[in-house]
Design an enzyme around this catalytic site. Structure first.
Site, PDB file in Angstrom:
ATOM      1  N   LYS A   1      -9.765   6.724  -8.520  1.00 34.86           N
ATOM      2  CA  LYS A   1      -9.776   8.036  -9.169  1.00 34.86           C
ATOM      3  C   LYS A   1     -10.468   7.945 -10.525  1.00 34.86           C
ATOM      4  O   LYS A   1     -10.493   6.869 -11.136  1.00 34.86           O
ATOM      5  CB  LYS A   1      -8.338   8.497  -9.404  1.00 34.86           C
ATOM      6  CG  LYS A   1      -7.613   8.975  -8.162  1.00 34.86           C
ATOM      7  CD  LYS A   1      -6.225   9.494  -8.496  1.00 34.86           C
ATOM      8  CE  LYS A   1      -5.494   9.946  -7.256  1.00 34.86           C
ATOM      9  NZ  LYS A   1      -6.126  11.089  -6.567  1.00 34.86           N
TER      10      LYS A   1
ATOM     11  N   ARG B   1      -0.969  10.573   3.398  1.00 34.28           N
ATOM     12  CA  ARG B   1      -0.822  10.825   4.832  1.00 34.28           C
ATOM     13  C   ARG B   1      -0.643   9.530   5.610  1.00 34.28           C
ATOM     14  O   ARG B   1      -0.029   9.509   6.665  1.00 34.28           O
ATOM     15  CB  ARG B   1      -2.029  11.649   5.330  1.00 34.28           C
ATOM     16  CG  ARG B   1      -3.352  10.999   5.099  1.00 34.28           C
ATOM     17  CD  ARG B   1      -4.513  11.999   5.188  1.00 34.28           C
ATOM     18  NE  ARG B   1      -4.694  12.742   3.935  1.00 34.28           N
ATOM     19  CZ  ARG B   1      -5.626  13.666   3.751  1.00 34.28           C
ATOM     20  NH1 ARG B   1      -6.463  13.987   4.735  1.00 34.28           N
ATOM     21  NH2 ARG B   1      -5.735  14.304   2.596  1.00 34.28           N
TER      22      ARG B   1
HETATM   23  N1  BES Z   1      -1.816  12.232  -4.766  1.00 36.08           N
HETATM   24  C1  BES Z   1      -3.092  12.750  -4.474  1.00 36.08           C
HETATM   25  C2  BES Z   1      -3.112  14.291  -4.480  1.00 36.08           C
HETATM   26  C3  BES Z   1      -3.066  14.933  -5.832  1.00 36.08           C
HETATM   27  C4  BES Z   1      -4.161  14.893  -6.669  1.00 36.08           C
HETATM   28  C5  BES Z   1      -1.968  15.634  -6.224  1.00 36.08           C
HETATM   29  C6  BES Z   1      -4.138  15.527  -7.885  1.00 36.08           C
HETATM   30  C7  BES Z   1      -1.928  16.287  -7.443  1.00 36.08           C
HETATM   31  C8  BES Z   1      -3.006  16.233  -8.274  1.00 36.08           C
HETATM   32  C9  BES Z   1      -3.548  12.309  -3.087  1.00 36.08           C
HETATM   33  O1  BES Z   1      -3.161  11.033  -2.727  1.00 36.08           O
HETATM   34  C10 BES Z   1      -5.031  12.339  -3.097  1.00 36.08           C
HETATM   35  O2  BES Z   1      -5.600  11.576  -3.805  1.00 36.08           O
HETATM   36  N2  BES Z   1      -5.612  13.229  -2.316  1.00 36.08           N
HETATM   37  C11 BES Z   1      -7.020  13.379  -2.257  1.00 36.08           C
HETATM   38  C12 BES Z   1      -7.398  13.548  -0.815  1.00 36.08           C
HETATM   39  C13 BES Z   1      -8.881  13.499  -0.581  1.00 36.08           C
HETATM   40  C14 BES Z   1      -9.390  12.095  -0.839  1.00 36.08           C
HETATM   41  C15 BES Z   1      -9.163  13.921   0.836  1.00 36.08           C
HETATM   42  C16 BES Z   1      -7.407  14.613  -3.076  1.00 36.08           C
HETATM   43  O3  BES Z   1      -6.696  15.596  -3.026  1.00 36.08           O
HETATM   44  O4  BES Z   1      -8.397  14.532  -3.770  1.00 36.08           O
HETATM   45 MN    MN Z   2      -4.547   9.578  -3.413  1.00 34.07          MN
END
Ligand code: BES
Ligand code: MN
Ligand code: ZN
Length: 497
Positions: free
Chosen positions: A279, A353
């Site tokens: 990230k 997931r």
């Molecule tokens: N935990 C995150 C989702 C999230 C991100 C929640 C920011 C709250 C704020 C999750 O694990 C994630 O990183 N999801 C990705 C999925 C994508 C790679 C398909 C996302 O939402 O960017």
């Molecule tokens: Mn994630």
């Protein structure tokens, strides 16, 4: 804080503070009116001079009001009487709690619970008062070396009830409100703890602690070797990049003999760095909140145990970190889940997931009545719904309906998104049974679609709490949501029986 419900006239209360409402424009609530009469117009005189118009959130503190037995009277602006809806009521209660705490009145009798809130009843008023006041007095200072302690903190609040007939039901409302507030506080504390303290092992210890505290709860923790044995290749692949051992935490509240259980599955990512699909740095600290789904399961377990609900409820929290490392998952890796389905990991940041799918397959062993998972799953959900509603997707419309209703009545709302077959297309993989991401479109839906391949054997709903689980910015904190929604759903289930 200690709450009780009571009925009685305001002028007869021997207390440090009485709280009554003033509506816009300069109109006294019935309790304020009564205090005004016994004091020969003391309050209406002040109001006439313009000291308090009744604007919502504004307050006026009065001392030594004639012919009353209380030390002070706190007037609270309540806005327009006809516009007193849920949100206004909560604002009034939050203002009351923080003002009382600031002025050093250690106890108070609050008459605002007698106000009429559009479409709500006494039970709702009392319960929301308890929940909102506890919520607004919450602070997370466990890790500050110097705590700014309130000199004379608020200890006891009596909530006024219009008639004696409603007292019994009001006591029940206080107990419910208190249990939910305790559950919310527990979920907030776990959420706010940083990733270096709140690890999968820490969460496992908390679950064992719950079993010690409550006779109705038993806890079982599965470690890495046991998960390997079960073939949880998806869950374990997420943990590969971390020095912290993953845990599968299972808590059971036994409240109803042999009846089929309701299973709650909460995402317990104690820190989500994204893995190799790292990230960006900005606000990455907030990924300590990626275990808030799991924390809400802990909170609900605590609330139902405290209320001794006559239901069997199982909380399952798969817990891990998601870190970049030489041993971590890589884009393109293919793993085999416990269900036997294979998954191509195109983005290691779509890890929630992966841990949930194995926990969902594992849940089959409980022969569940329903399964509800709760997860900070997608950033897309924040884009779609913001912080006000949790996303809801389900393969069983009566369950979705019940959860939406529980959200409305608890004030912890959810909003449904479609789980149509057509979206499954986006998860196709040329090399495995499915990919773990579905592209840019409809990210919240494709994430739920992914999970739906693992929930075919039971009625299931998914709550995406990415927007509702915590607040960013100056008042950064976990919210404890959706503990109120879930506890309400379970309370409703008890009434059904
Ligand atoms: N935990 C995150 C989702 C999230 C991100 C929640 C920011 C709250 C704020 C999750 O694990 C994630 O990183 N999801 C990705 C999925 C994508 C790679 C398909 C996302 O939402 O960017
Ligand atoms: Mn994630
Ligand atoms: Zn995550």
């Amino acid at each position: 804080m200690e709450f009780t419900a009571k009925s009685g006239n305001p002028e007869k209360q021997r207390t440090a503070c009485i709280v009554v409402g003033v509506f816009e424009p300069r109109r006294l609530s019935p309790a304020a009116e009564r205090l005004d009469q016994v004091s020969d117009g003391f309050i209406s005189n002040l109001i006439r001079r313009g000291d308090l118009e009744g604007k919502i959130g504004l307050t006026l503190l009065l001392h030594s009001v004639p012919n009353t037995l209380c030390d002070r009277i706190l007037l609270i602006g309540c806005g327009r009487e006809r516009e007193l809806h849920d949100a206004q009521y909560r604002k009034i209660m939050a203002t009351t709690a923080s003002t009382l705490n600031d002025i050093g009145a250690m106890e108070a009798v609050c008459y605002l619970t007698e106000l009429h809130v559009k479409g709500r009843d006494n039970h709702w008023n009392i319960r929301q008062a308890v929940e909102t006041m506890e919520d607004s007095l919450y602070s997370f200072d466990q890790l500050k070396s110097k705590k700014d302690a309130t000199r004379r903190p608020l200890r006891k609040i009596v909530l006024s009830v219009a008639s004696r007939r409603e007292l019994q039901d009001s006591d029940a409302a206080v107990s419910e409100g208190d249990a939910i507030a305790q559950g919310v506080k527990f979920a907030k504390d776990l959420g706010n703890l940083p990733g270096n303290i709140c690890t999968p092992s820490y969460l496992a210890e908390q679950a064992l602690e719950l079993a010690k505290q409550f006779d109705s709860i038993t806890t079982e923790i599965l470690d890495q070797a046991e998960m390997e044995e079960l073939g949880m290749g998806a869950l374990l692949s997420v943990a590969k990049g971390s020095r912290q051992a993953p845990k599968l935490i299972c808590m059971t509240h036994n409240g109803n003999g042999k009846s089929k259980p309701i299973v709650l599955v909460g995402k317990g990512l104690t820190f989500d760095a994204g893995g190799i699909s790292l990230k960006p740095a900005a606000a990455m600290d907030e990924m300590k909140y990626d275990m808030c789904g799991g924390a809400s399961v802990f909170g609900v377990m605590k609330a139902v145990a405290q209320l001794n609900l006559p239901l069997n409820i199982i909380g399952v929290v798969p817990s891990s970190e998601n870190m970049p490392d030489g041993a971590a998952n890589k884009p393109g890796d293919i793993v085999t889940s416990m269900s036997g389905q294979t998954i191509e990991i195109l983005n290691t940041d779509a890890e929630g997931r992966l841990i949930l799918c194995d926990a969902l397959t594992y849940s089959e062993k409980y022969d569940p009545e329903v399964v509800i998972d709760i997860a900070t799953l997608t950033g897309a959900c924040v884009v779609a719904l913001g912080k006000h509603a949790s996303g809801l997707l389900s393969n069983h419309s009566p369950l979705a309906h019940d959860l939406l209703n529980a959200g409305r009545s608890s004030g912890d709302r959810a909003w449904e998104l479609p789980l149509w077959e057509e979206y499954q297309e986006q998860l196709k993989s040329p090399f495995a049974d499915m990919a773990n991401i579905g592209g840019r479109d409809a990210g919240t839906i494709t994430a739920a679609c992914f999970l739906s391949s693992f929930t075919k054997k039971y009625n299931w709903a998914h709550l995406d709490i990415a927007g509702s689980a915590w607040r960013s910015g100056e008042k950064k904190s976990a919210t404890g949501r959706p503990v109120p929604l879930l506890t309400q759903y379970l309370l409703d289930r008890c009434k059904e029986k």
